[in-house]
Design a protein around this motif. Sequence first.
Motif, PDB file in Angstrom:
ATOM      1  N   TRP A 177       0.829  -1.208   0.000  1.00 47.45           N
ATOM      2  CA  TRP A 177       0.000   0.000   0.000  1.00 47.45           C
ATOM      3  C   TRP A 177       0.867   1.263   0.000  1.00 47.45           C
ATOM      4  O   TRP A 177       0.612   2.201  -0.760  1.00 47.45           O
ATOM      5  CB  TRP A 177      -0.908   0.015   1.237  1.00 47.45           C
ATOM      6  CG  TRP A 177      -1.951  -1.054   1.263  1.00 47.45           C
ATOM      7  CD1 TRP A 177      -2.223  -1.978   0.286  1.00 47.45           C
ATOM      8  CD2 TRP A 177      -2.872  -1.323   2.331  1.00 47.45           C
ATOM      9  NE1 TRP A 177      -3.247  -2.805   0.670  1.00 47.45           N
ATOM     10  CE2 TRP A 177      -3.668  -2.432   1.926  1.00 47.45           C
ATOM     11  CE3 TRP A 177      -3.093  -0.764   3.573  1.00 47.45           C
ATOM     12  CZ2 TRP A 177      -4.670  -2.967   2.732  1.00 47.45           C
ATOM     13  CZ3 TRP A 177      -4.089  -1.285   4.388  1.00 47.45           C
ATOM     14  CH2 TRP A 177      -4.879  -2.370   3.967  1.00 47.45           C
ATOM     15  N   TRP A 212      -7.230  -8.775   1.275  1.00 46.14           N
ATOM     16  CA  TRP A 212      -6.321  -8.111   2.214  1.00 46.14           C
ATOM     17  C   TRP A 212      -6.429  -8.700   3.611  1.00 46.14           C
ATOM     18  O   TRP A 212      -5.428  -8.824   4.322  1.00 46.14           O
ATOM     19  CB  TRP A 212      -6.598  -6.605   2.212  1.00 46.14           C
ATOM     20  CG  TRP A 212      -6.143  -5.924   0.948  1.00 46.14           C
ATOM     21  CD1 TRP A 212      -5.050  -6.251   0.193  1.00 46.14           C
ATOM     22  CD2 TRP A 212      -6.774  -4.814   0.293  1.00 46.14           C
ATOM     23  NE1 TRP A 212      -4.959  -5.413  -0.895  1.00 46.14           N
ATOM     24  CE2 TRP A 212      -6.006  -4.511  -0.866  1.00 46.14           C
ATOM     25  CE3 TRP A 212      -7.902  -4.033   0.561  1.00 46.14           C
ATOM     26  CZ2 TRP A 212      -6.331  -3.479  -1.742  1.00 46.14           C
ATOM     27  CZ3 TRP A 212      -8.225  -3.008  -0.316  1.00 46.14           C
ATOM     28  CH2 TRP A 212      -7.441  -2.729  -1.441  1.00 46.14           C
ATOM     29  N   SER A 243      -8.052  -0.983   8.778  1.00 44.69           N
ATOM     30  CA  SER A 243      -6.896  -0.509   8.010  1.00 44.69           C
ATOM     31  C   SER A 243      -7.213  -0.486   6.521  1.00 44.69           C
ATOM     32  O   SER A 243      -6.759   0.405   5.792  1.00 44.69           O
ATOM     33  CB  SER A 243      -5.668  -1.386   8.285  1.00 44.69           C
ATOM     34  OG  SER A 243      -5.762  -2.663   7.672  1.00 44.69           O
ATOM     35  N   ASN A 310      -0.862  -4.662   2.931  1.00 44.37           N
ATOM     36  CA  ASN A 310      -0.599  -3.751   4.033  1.00 44.37           C
ATOM     37  C   ASN A 310       0.825  -3.988   4.537  1.00 44.37           C
ATOM     38  O   ASN A 310       1.164  -5.073   5.011  1.00 44.37           O
ATOM     39  CB  ASN A 310      -1.607  -3.988   5.159  1.00 44.37           C
ATOM     40  CG  ASN A 310      -1.525  -2.960   6.265  1.00 44.37           C
ATOM     41  OD1 ASN A 310      -0.516  -2.299   6.455  1.00 44.37           O
ATOM     42  ND2 ASN A 310      -2.606  -2.832   7.031  1.00 44.37           N
TER      43      ASN A 310
END
Length: 476
Positions: A177, A212, A243, A310
């Motif tokens: 990300w 994710w 998140s 992430n």
Amino acid sequence: MKHVRLYFVVVLVVAISQMQGAFAQTCTEASKCDITVWPIFSDHRGDWLNDAAARFNELYPQYNIIPEVPGDYTAILDGYTLAQEQGNPPEIALIFDAGLQFAADSGFFKYADDIIAGREEILGQSVNFADIVGPVTSYYTVDGRWASVAWNTSTAISYANMDILKSVGIAEIPTTWNELIAACEALQPKVDAGELEGCASWPLDNWFTEQWLAQMNQYLVNNENGRADRATELLLTTDEFLSAAAFYREMFEKGYYVYTGTRRDWTGSGNLFNSEQVAFSLSSSADARNKVEAAKTADFELATGKLIRNDDYEYNGNIIGGATMWITAGLEPEVEDGAMAFLLFINNTENSASFHTASGYIPIRNSSVELLQNLRAGNNVFWDVDNKTRTDVDATDWFAENPNFLTASVQLSESTVNNASAGAKFGTFRETRDLIETGIEDIMVNGKDATTVLTAVKEQADKLLEEYNFLYTGTQ
């Protein structure tokens, strides 16, 4: 008197069974058994399936495989349920990942394991499910049993226009990300100058958020994604889920993420990338053939990479997408065997390899991967989109010559096989995706507080799931 009644009931049941056996359908070349298949593809992937059906019909002239396309995955679920109510369902239906629990609960289908019944082959078509790649087996087995037959299996990957990225000094496709955010920052002057619509675009589809979560080793629903026990609640306010919501909000607020304004707009976001209006996109690996052809037409360098993740979490794995073929319960034995033989045929080593070249869906058999890596003259596995036929691949190693098709298989091979990467299984999956996407849209576009929005979505989703579980199990 009770014993007499019971005797007559038993005699009646036996007589009916014998009559059914006497009138059981016999499949012959002169009196073919029709087997209708409901897939979703009406493009080059549908052409491939039509070709496979024709080849099967030639091998087995007692059958007539009839592919019909009722619409997308949702249309198949709704149409199939209606067809069951009307008493005329197709023999085979393609059910997508979010329909797994419903298909298992509905009673509409007969489990693949029950049809195979321990046989190693059906009408000469090898079963060998041990050859199916691990993540596919993990997702589509229910309580340790194959409920359906795998076919079009994908995963989410990243796509990049390297010509645009290299123009601002970025030589590698972003993998996280933060790397994407940095790339978008570097590209912003081009956006401000009107050279680009934006940095990135992909469909606002909860499938990516589910991916994710798997990467972060987090579940979407409790009871280990509904794999250890039936799911009873959504997990939408975890740090991991929040998140993902924050990532969407940051990308949108900075103008990096181009939202078409329509949820699940695969066509719109895909066109933005294919026409070089954005430099980066997320899509299914099943989109690989389409994007390769678009890059050739527009003459830009295409790169694929594992799905961005992430940065704050150690990588766990990715879930699969796509769908599997389910066989309707209650078919005549010969029809049932014909349906299973057809599914084994389209998924044999050669055909799985061929369908991969036609689409980008992963080769679901390990032997298909080996075949593609060791091709010889006369392999006849490449699908020629223009001529709608199979032909030779000139190279000996398909993946070496076509690395953009390898990314998905590598990603899945590097995934830890556990209940997070197996994907969620619960009865209201489809409806819950709608609720979550609406919530993410509200957070992203309207700047709403993520915890507040997702708490409300969770309340709605949990109520739906409670009602579903009560309907199918009688428990809350």
